[in-house]
Scaffold this motif. Sequence first.
Motif: not given
Length: 403
Positions: A205-209, A212-215, A221-225, A245-248
């Motif tokens: 889930a860390t890699g997926i999030r 989502i935010f960086e790519k 980008t996350i479709e296969q996961y 939602h994210h901390w920023d």
Amino acid sequence: MKTVGLVVEYNPFHNGHLYHAQKARESTGADVVIAVMSGHFLQRGEPALVNKWARTRMALQNGVDIVVELPYAFSVQKAEYFSNGAISILHGLFCESFCFGSENGHIAPFLQTLQQMKEKSHLLEPLIHQYMNKGFSFPKAQTLAREELFENKLPLDLSRPNNILGFHYIRANNTLQKPMKPLTITRQQADFHEETLGSQSIASATGIRKAIFEKQNGLSTIEQYVPAATLEVIAQYLNKYGKLHHWDLYWPLLQYRLLSSSAAELANIYDVAEGIEHRLKEASLRAQNFSEFMQSVKTKRYTWTRIQRMLVHILLHVSKEDMAAAIESVRYVRLLGMNGQGREYLNRIKKNMELPLITRAASYKEALALDVKAAEVYALGLPPHSSHSLLQSEFNEPPIILP
């Protein structure tokens, strides 16, 4: 009807979670899969990517029959309290078994390790305090104390995150008068905090999030996961609220709370200890964003996760007194969603439940005070028009019911 329980966050629901739900049902022969899921803020001290209703819908569309909420008092906590709350709720719903993912993948080492640590608990606790007095964080002090006492010969590797949580589930279950049957499955492919996306269909889930935010390509980008339902729910959420939602998003609110509170007021917040309130105030003056703030606050004694949890409690202004009362025991089960099979099961057991089953939040405002506060602050991370809509959902949203 046979039941199996899961302890989850689904941030977001991905293919590894789908595998977990399927294997739990298959290995127990369960008719009903029940997930106890964290609400808007999570165990590592982070806001969930999308709200609890969206994550409930992901779960119900992917093999889970009932989703109930792990209250804020237990969800934003170290492993011991997190596990106690979750296991108590599953037990209160008459689950016969529970299943968790782990790096180990076998239940025997968990049971053996629990027994060995119980036998030497009178020696272990003083050692932990000795290492903490030397400036080590609580998790590191635990690790060093175990290594010294057991000479690295425990059956279970307690340096791995899912093994740690699983161990605490087992320990919490062991305190019950009628313990549930524990099962574990091997965590597939990606490590818990793995930040990169591999070529396989399962990622953390860390890699997926992060993707989502960086790519630049966003959700594609996350479709296969992730299952198709997860992509659809996230896309709908973005369309409705405009942001994930994210901390920023909460940094201005947190900075205001830190700067406008005195050191004495911060010291009264749950999990704030040992004078760190002064360090928090100083860093809030200098930092320009949340990441910069965290880098300047982190120390050898305080892990990133411990600080983030502390900051969530500051953001919500949860005092030591508030939390002391809330974590004494689980006092209710709040239903977030169910399908037809889940509905049939709840109809069968609800008269025998010792804990009240909450389906309408408005009728339990006092009991749900911390959860309501969490929902209100969570909504404030969004732009005003979206924030208002999300604020209303806490009281107006009924449990999700799928066929």
